[in-house]
Scaffold this active site. Structure first.
Site, short mmCIF file in Angstrom:
data_model
loop_
_atom_site.label_atom_id
_atom_site.label_comp_id
_atom_site.label_asym_id
_atom_site.label_seq_id
_atom_site.Cartn_x
_atom_site.Cartn_y
_atom_site.Cartn_z
N HIS A 109 -9.49 1.16 4.86
CA HIS A 109 -8.22 1.33 5.58
C HIS A 109 -8.45 2.30 6.74
CE1 HIS A 109 -4.15 2.58 6.52
NE2 HIS A 109 -3.75 1.47 5.94
N GLY A 123 2.65 2.33 10.73
CA GLY A 123 3.63 3.39 10.56
C GLY A 123 4.36 3.78 11.83
N GLU A 149 -5.33 -4.76 10.65
CA GLU A 149 -4.27 -3.78 10.87
C GLU A 149 -4.55 -3.01 12.16
OE1 GLU A 149 -2.28 -2.67 6.88
OE2 GLU A 149 -4.05 -1.43 7.12
N GLU A 174 -6.87 4.72 7.77
CA GLU A 174 -6.66 6.13 7.43
C GLU A 174 -7.89 6.71 6.73
OE1 GLU A 174 -2.85 5.54 5.55
OE2 GLU A 174 -1.99 5.09 7.51
N SER A 185 3.53 -2.10 10.30
CA SER A 185 4.98 -2.17 10.47
C SER A 185 5.57 -3.54 10.12
CB SER A 185 5.37 -1.76 11.89
OG SER A 185 4.95 -0.42 12.15
N GLY A 203 2.81 -1.10 4.30
CA GLY A 203 2.85 0.32 3.96
C GLY A 203 4.28 0.76 3.70
N GLY A 204 4.92 1.32 4.72
CA GLY A 204 6.25 1.91 4.57
C GLY A 204 7.25 1.02 3.84
N ASN A 258 0.87 -1.17 0.00
CA ASN A 258 0.00 0.00 0.00
C ASN A 258 0.91 1.23 0.00
OD1 ASN A 258 -1.78 2.05 0.54
ND2 ASN A 258 -2.33 1.33 2.60
N TRP A 259 1.04 1.82 -1.18
CA TRP A 259 2.00 2.94 -1.30
C TRP A 259 1.47 4.22 -0.66
CZ3 TRP A 259 4.08 2.66 -7.11
CH2 TRP A 259 4.71 1.43 -7.28
N LYS A 260 0.19 4.25 -0.33
CA LYS A 260 -0.44 5.43 0.26
C LYS A 260 -0.21 6.65 -0.64
CE LYS A 260 -0.25 3.25 4.74
NZ LYS A 260 -0.13 3.36 6.19
P1 PGA Z 1 2.91 0.33 7.67
O1 PGA Z 1 1.42 0.52 7.06
O2 PGA Z 1 3.44 -0.96 7.08
O3 PGA Z 1 3.66 1.53 7.21
O4 PGA Z 1 2.76 0.23 9.13
C1 PGA Z 1 0.55 -0.56 6.88
C2 PGA Z 1 -0.75 -0.08 6.29
O5 PGA Z 1 -1.25 0.98 6.71
O6 PGA Z 1 -1.30 -0.74 5.39
#
Ligand code: PGA
Length: 269
Positions: free
Chosen positions: A115, A191, A185, A117, A231, A252-253, A11-13
């Site tokens: 998600h 993050g 999640e 977010e 993470s 994500g990251g 997930n590149w956000k």
């Molecule tokens: P993260 O994000 O790996 O940066 O913790 C995961 C996500 O929000 O899908």
């Protein structure tokens, strides 16, 4: 686990200009062409026209602005592309929104919905998320339905109750293992560098599978993939993915670096 092929999803956000996204996709394509199990600098490659068998399903979800370019870049490989969100309706006066049909039309195979977010920044509740997931199914996309508790809910001992409520409210009644993937999640792990321990994550995944059982029946619950997110890194992926009810990762990251993302892909065996 055997009946569930792992899925590693990036997930590149809201990250990446065109040059960054294309370079990242090219680096993933280059790795996908190598025989799995070989180090990234190994000389033996499969011919470019024969996609190497990957140890799991691999997906990247770039921002909308990059979806088409990334689709072109990964064309002919086994890497799938998805959106990070979609609207519940197919078309209409919805300024700034993108529909599941539009993503499908480009060549996407998946879309992430709900998600944390989106839930936090855009006020999406379980019903909204379910309507989006239903839109994804109607369009022929696989919906990745996200759930997870906040830190306060965790501290209050409500993790399983919150996640069970989100599953019951967000997963479409018509969901099948072929059309829906669940992602657990924990919000406090996204993050932050904090991860649930493999045992903690496994306990919640087992609870989610029990909830899917009640909702969709035992066959669907047994075959539906449940990803862990929060993470995930090459260093912790193998232990998390080794848990019986963890069927992949939503990353994500670490999905923004080809080497790290591919390290996680390599851990999914
Ligand atoms: P993260 O994000 O790996 O940066 O913790 C995961 C996500 O929000 O899908």
């Amino acid at each position: 686990m055997d009946q569930r092929r792992p899925l590693i999803a990036g997930n590149w956000k809201m990250n990446g200009l065109v040059a960054d996204g294309v370079a990242l996709a090219e680096a993933l394509v280059e790795r996908s062409r190598r025989h799995p199990g070989l180090p990234p600098d190994a000389a033996a490659e499969v011919p470019p026209d024969v996609p190497a068998a990957l140890p799991c399903d691999v997906l990247v979800c770039p921002p909308f602005t990059l979806v088409d370019r990334v689709l072109q870049t990964v064309s002919g490989t086994k890497i799938a592309v998805g959106g990070q969100d979609c609207h519940a309706e197919a078309s209409g006066a919805r300024t700034g929104d993108v529909s599941a049909e539009m993503l499908k039309d480009l060549g996407c195979r998946y879309v992430i919905v709900g998600h944390s977010e989106r839930r936090a920044d855009h006020g999406e509740d379980d019903r909204t998320v379910r309507l989006k997931a239903e839109a994804a199914l109607r369009a022929g996309l696989i919906a990745i339905v996200c759930v997870g508790e906040t830190e306060a809910e965790r501290d209050a001992g409500q993790t399983e109750a919150v996640v069970a409520r989100q599953i019951a409210g967000s997963v479409p009644a018509a969901a099948t293992p072929e059309t829906v993937v669940v992602a657990y999640e924990p919000v406090w792990a996204i993050g932050t560098g904090k991860t649930a321990t493999p045992a903690e994550a496994q306990a919640v995944h087992a609870r989610i599978r029990a909830e899917l059982n009640a909702l969709l029946g035992s066959d669907a619950a047994a075959r539906m993939r449940i990803l862990y997110g929060g993470s995930v890194k090459p260093g912790n992926a193998a232990e998390l993915l080794g848990q019986p009810d963890i069927d992949g990762a939503l990353v994500g990251g670490a999905s923004l670096k080809a080497e790290d993302f591919w390290g996680i892909v390599g851990a999914a065996k």
